[in-house]
Scaffold this motif. Sequence first.
Motif, mmCIF file in Angstrom:
data_model
loop_
_atom_site.group_PDB
_atom_site.id
_atom_site.type_symbol
_atom_site.label_atom_id
_atom_site.label_comp_id
_atom_site.label_asym_id
_atom_site.label_seq_id
_atom_site.Cartn_x
_atom_site.Cartn_y
_atom_site.Cartn_z
ATOM 1 N N ASN A 1 9.458 -29.227 50.582
ATOM 2 C CA ASN A 1 9.423 -28.461 49.330
ATOM 3 C C ASN A 1 8.020 -28.178 48.813
ATOM 4 O OD1 ASN A 1 12.223 -28.166 49.143
ATOM 5 N ND2 ASN A 1 12.408 -30.185 48.208
ATOM 6 N N LEU A 2 7.010 -28.281 49.662
ATOM 7 C CA LEU A 2 5.632 -28.057 49.223
ATOM 8 C C LEU A 2 5.081 -26.708 49.655
ATOM 9 C CD1 LEU A 2 4.190 -31.594 49.966
ATOM 10 C CD2 LEU A 2 4.897 -30.670 47.765
ATOM 11 N N LEU A 3 5.799 -26.021 50.527
ATOM 12 C CA LEU A 3 5.354 -24.734 51.037
ATOM 13 C C LEU A 3 6.466 -23.721 50.811
ATOM 14 C CD1 LEU A 3 2.766 -23.867 52.547
ATOM 15 C CD2 LEU A 3 4.024 -24.142 54.662
ATOM 16 N N PHE A 4 6.113 -22.525 50.362
ATOM 17 C CA PHE A 4 7.084 -21.481 50.081
ATOM 18 C C PHE A 4 6.808 -20.300 51.000
ATOM 19 C CE2 PHE A 4 6.467 -24.052 46.368
ATOM 20 C CZ PHE A 4 7.731 -24.188 45.805
ATOM 21 N N VAL A 5 7.814 -19.864 51.755
ATOM 22 C CA VAL A 5 7.638 -18.770 52.712
ATOM 23 C C VAL A 5 8.769 -17.757 52.575
ATOM 24 C CG1 VAL A 5 6.406 -20.226 54.368
ATOM 25 C CG2 VAL A 5 8.871 -19.936 54.578
ATOM 26 N N ARG A 6 8.511 -16.536 53.048
ATOM 27 C CA ARG A 6 9.539 -15.492 53.122
ATOM 28 C C ARG A 6 9.117 -14.494 54.188
ATOM 29 N NH1 ARG A 6 8.425 -12.028 47.557
ATOM 30 N NH2 ARG A 6 6.580 -10.950 48.311
ATOM 31 N N ALA A 7 10.065 -13.716 54.661
ATOM 32 C CA ALA A 7 9.744 -12.622 55.573
ATOM 33 C C ALA A 7 8.846 -11.646 54.837
ATOM 34 C CB ALA A 7 11.022 -11.943 56.040
ATOM 35 N N ALA A 8 7.889 -11.094 55.532
ATOM 36 C CA ALA A 8 6.926 -10.178 54.904
ATOM 37 C C ALA A 8 7.627 -8.960 54.338
ATOM 38 C CB ALA A 8 5.868 -9.761 55.913
ATOM 39 N N ARG A 9 7.268 -8.603 53.109
ATOM 40 C CA ARG A 9 7.812 -7.402 52.475
ATOM 41 C C ARG A 9 6.791 -6.732 51.571
ATOM 42 N NH1 ARG A 9 11.909 -9.529 47.814
ATOM 43 N NH2 ARG A 9 11.630 -11.705 48.245
ATOM 44 N N GLY A 10 5.585 -7.087 51.691
ATOM 45 C CA GLY A 10 4.524 -6.517 50.865
ATOM 46 C C GLY A 10 3.627 -7.635 50.407
ATOM 47 N N LEU B 1 1.695 -26.174 48.124
ATOM 48 C CA LEU B 1 0.762 -27.021 48.858
ATOM 49 C C LEU B 1 -0.625 -26.393 48.954
ATOM 50 C CD1 LEU B 1 0.332 -29.470 50.819
ATOM 51 C CD2 LEU B 1 1.097 -27.971 52.640
ATOM 52 N N LEU B 2 -0.694 -25.087 49.077
ATOM 53 C CA LEU B 2 -1.966 -24.403 49.294
ATOM 54 C C LEU B 2 -2.627 -23.895 48.021
ATOM 55 C CD1 LEU B 2 -0.917 -22.426 52.479
ATOM 56 C CD2 LEU B 2 -2.192 -24.581 52.345
ATOM 57 N N GLY B 3 -2.018 -24.149 46.874
ATOM 58 C CA GLY B 3 -2.572 -23.676 45.612
ATOM 59 C C GLY B 3 -3.628 -24.611 45.044
ATOM 60 N N ASN B 4 -4.525 -24.056 44.257
ATOM 61 C CA ASN B 4 -5.578 -24.847 43.621
ATOM 62 C C ASN B 4 -5.031 -25.493 42.348
ATOM 63 O OD1 ASN B 4 -7.872 -25.835 42.374
ATOM 64 N ND2 ASN B 4 -9.105 -24.042 42.815
ATOM 65 N N PRO B 5 -4.947 -26.837 42.301
ATOM 66 C CA PRO B 5 -4.400 -27.507 41.126
ATOM 67 C C PRO B 5 -5.396 -27.659 39.975
ATOM 68 C CG PRO B 5 -4.997 -29.145 42.746
ATOM 69 C CD PRO B 5 -5.255 -27.787 43.376
ATOM 70 N N PHE B 6 -6.633 -27.248 40.196
ATOM 71 C CA PHE B 6 -7.678 -27.436 39.194
ATOM 72 C C PHE B 6 -7.861 -26.153 38.376
ATOM 73 C CE2 PHE B 6 -8.555 -29.966 42.989
ATOM 74 C CZ PHE B 6 -8.382 -31.221 42.450
ATOM 75 N N THR C 1 11.469 -19.256 50.205
ATOM 76 C CA THR C 1 12.268 -20.463 50.417
ATOM 77 C C THR C 1 11.325 -21.628 50.631
ATOM 78 O OG1 THR C 1 12.450 -20.024 52.788
ATOM 79 C CG2 THR C 1 14.234 -19.226 51.399
ATOM 80 N N ARG C 2 11.800 -22.800 50.264
ATOM 81 C CA ARG C 2 10.977 -24.012 50.356
ATOM 82 C C ARG C 2 10.995 -24.568 51.779
ATOM 83 N NH1 ARG C 2 10.417 -26.868 45.172
ATOM 84 N NH2 ARG C 2 11.139 -25.452 43.567
ATOM 85 N N ARG C 3 9.823 -24.986 52.229
ATOM 86 C CA ARG C 3 9.666 -25.625 53.539
ATOM 87 C C ARG C 3 8.701 -26.793 53.370
ATOM 88 N NH1 ARG C 3 10.103 -21.212 57.543
ATOM 89 N NH2 ARG C 3 12.145 -20.342 57.093
ATOM 90 N N ALA C 4 8.525 -27.563 54.408
ATOM 91 C CA ALA C 4 7.558 -28.665 54.425
ATOM 92 C C ALA C 4 7.740 -29.579 53.217
ATOM 93 C CB ALA C 4 6.124 -28.148 54.512
#
Length: 118
Positions: A11-20, A61-66, A6-9
């Motif tokens: 819409n720049l950060l994507f999070v979910r409950a841990a499942r692997g 947000l945390l991904g490398n755009p280059f 799901t989008r947070r911050a």
Amino acid sequence: EELGFTRRAENLLFVRAARGPSHALAVGPHVEVSNLNWVSGLEELPKARANLEVLCNRQSLLGNPFHMKDDDSLRDQVCDAFAEFASAILEGHGLACEPGATLFSIALAVAPRHGLLP
């Protein structure tokens, strides 16, 4: 979102409950790094203990755009550009403080300083 994030911050950060994945590398007291795709050797890492997963890809947000564009000789330049980009957005200084700054505008400003095309 198709992976259950799901989008947070703004819409720049994507999070979910841990499942692997079930194995991860601890890189700090509360941070583990792994890969959503199967990677050979992953089973040799300790079991993951995370409660929350944060997606780190080019769309977040945390991904490398280059990009290296299949040219391994650009690796150092891409890594150096990402270090500058990440520092600006995570520490909130320089380019990130300019009025109207976006992730895209910051990447566009950083790329040429490292010999990369925006």
